[in-house]
Scaffold this motif. Structure first.
Motif, mmCIF file in Angstrom:
data_model
loop_
_atom_site.group_PDB
_atom_site.id
_atom_site.type_symbol
_atom_site.label_atom_id
_atom_site.label_comp_id
_atom_site.label_asym_id
_atom_site.label_seq_id
_atom_site.Cartn_x
_atom_site.Cartn_y
_atom_site.Cartn_z
ATOM 1 N N MET A 63 -4.695 9.972 4.662
ATOM 2 C CA MET A 63 -5.186 8.584 4.707
ATOM 3 C C MET A 63 -5.542 8.142 6.133
ATOM 4 N N THR A 64 -4.982 8.777 7.154
ATOM 5 C CA THR A 64 -5.286 8.402 8.541
ATOM 6 C C THR A 64 -6.097 9.492 9.242
ATOM 7 N N GLY A 65 -6.765 10.314 8.446
ATOM 8 C CA GLY A 65 -7.597 11.394 8.963
ATOM 9 C C GLY A 65 -7.331 12.661 8.171
ATOM 10 N N PRO A 66 -8.296 13.569 8.142
ATOM 11 C CA PRO A 66 -8.125 14.816 7.398
ATOM 12 C C PRO A 66 -6.882 15.578 7.874
ATOM 13 N N GLY A 67 -6.058 15.994 6.927
ATOM 14 C CA GLY A 67 -4.866 16.779 7.251
ATOM 15 C C GLY A 67 -3.702 15.978 7.795
ATOM 16 N N SER A 68 -3.832 14.658 7.854
ATOM 17 C CA SER A 68 -2.775 13.829 8.442
ATOM 18 C C SER A 68 -1.672 13.515 7.438
ATOM 19 N N TRP A 69 -0.591 12.967 7.969
ATOM 20 C CA TRP A 69 0.532 12.501 7.155
ATOM 21 C C TRP A 69 0.905 11.109 7.655
ATOM 22 N N GLY A 70 1.266 10.227 6.735
ATOM 23 C CA GLY A 70 1.639 8.882 7.152
ATOM 24 C C GLY A 70 2.750 8.295 6.308
ATOM 25 N N ASN A 71 3.270 7.205 6.801
ATOM 26 C CA ASN A 71 4.289 6.464 6.076
ATOM 27 C C ASN A 71 4.181 4.997 6.417
ATOM 28 N N GLN A 72 4.363 4.155 5.413
ATOM 29 C CA GLN A 72 4.406 2.703 5.591
ATOM 30 C C GLN A 72 5.606 2.200 4.811
ATOM 31 N N PHE A 73 6.685 1.912 5.508
ATOM 32 C CA PHE A 73 7.907 1.397 4.893
ATOM 33 C C PHE A 73 8.184 0.025 5.487
ATOM 34 N N SER A 74 8.276 -0.985 4.642
ATOM 35 C CA SER A 74 8.573 -2.329 5.124
ATOM 36 C C SER A 74 9.416 -3.076 4.113
ATOM 37 N N LEU A 75 10.311 -3.885 4.630
ATOM 38 C CA LEU A 75 11.124 -4.776 3.817
ATOM 39 C C LEU A 75 10.735 -6.206 4.191
ATOM 40 N N PRO A 76 9.625 -6.716 3.635
ATOM 41 C CA PRO A 76 9.083 -8.005 4.074
ATOM 42 C C PRO A 76 10.011 -9.202 3.842
ATOM 43 N N LYS A 77 10.970 -9.081 2.949
ATOM 44 C CA LYS A 77 11.882 -10.202 2.695
ATOM 45 C C LYS A 77 13.025 -10.268 3.711
ATOM 46 N N GLU A 78 13.176 -9.210 4.510
ATOM 47 C CA GLU A 78 14.260 -9.188 5.501
ATOM 48 C C GLU A 78 13.936 -10.143 6.642
ATOM 49 N N LYS A 79 14.794 -11.100 6.885
ATOM 50 C CA LYS A 79 14.562 -12.093 7.939
ATOM 51 C C LYS A 79 15.586 -12.014 9.070
ATOM 52 N N ASP A 80 16.674 -11.271 8.869
ATOM 53 C CA ASP A 80 17.719 -11.166 9.883
ATOM 54 C C ASP A 80 17.165 -10.415 11.092
ATOM 55 N N PRO A 81 17.159 -11.044 12.287
ATOM 56 C CA PRO A 81 16.568 -10.398 13.467
ATOM 57 C C PRO A 81 17.284 -9.131 13.923
ATOM 58 N N ALA A 82 18.491 -8.883 13.422
ATOM 59 C CA ALA A 82 19.244 -7.700 13.837
ATOM 60 C C ALA A 82 19.089 -6.531 12.876
#
Length: 173
Positions: A63-82
């Motif tokens: 998805m980010t170029g031929p032969g590449s590997w990527g990851n998109q991990f997010s916890l958008p509900k997390e609001k604790d700054p720590a």
């Protein structure tokens, strides 16, 4: 019970069974987890062990170029700054990463996605002018699933070690 009532009851049983099974399916059904992340941070204000899972996002190939590997991990509900809430990864050459690669971009974020947060950016790709940090990323692509391991150090000297367990993979061309 007369015959007419018995027949009506007999006809209702299959309908009630289907309705109850449908209701059970609705209450038990949840989005499947597409990835889990295990992260150990040594040093700095976010030191500790962090675990998370997500039903969206996940691992990608090509998805980010031929032969590449990527990851998109997010916890958008997390609001604790720590607390850990995001990991992004780009590996230009997934085949090279099968035995471990030193060429990657990996970002770790603590706190809300938007607003005040802390981000650690480790950039080692050769084509990038501003390199920060070092380490290694290994991609074990199993076709339908994958396991990614990383052992990296930020420019500040903090260590990030862990795994991404991909239950599914989005594949580009």
């Amino acid at each position: 019970m007369n015959r007419r009532t018995a027949r009506q009851t007999t006809r209702l049983i299959p309908l009630l069974t289907v309705a109850l099974l449908g209701l059970a399916t609705l209450t038990v059904h949840a989005d499947p987890v597409v990835e889990t992340v295990h992260l150990v941070v040594t040093g700095g204000p976010n030191a500790g062990t962090w675990d998370g899972s997500e039903e969206r996002g996940g691992c990608s190939a090509g998805m980010t170029g031929p032969g590449s590997w990527g990851n998109q991990f997010s916890l958008p509900k997390e609001k604790d700054p720590a607390k850990f809430n995001s990991l992004q990864l780009i590996v230009p050459d997934a085949k090279k990463a099968a035995s471990g690669t030193k060429e990657f971009l990996i970002l770790f974020r603590f706190g809300p996605l938007i607003g005040k947060n802390t981000e650690y950016n480790i950039e080692t790709r050769p084509a990038e002018a501003k390199k920060k940090g070092s380490g290694s990323v290994t991609v074990d692509d199993r076709g339908a699933t994958a396991k990614v391991s990383f052992n990296v150090t930020s420019g500040e000297g903090y260590k990030f070690e862990g795994t991404i367990d991909c239950k599914s993979i989005i594949r580009g061309s």
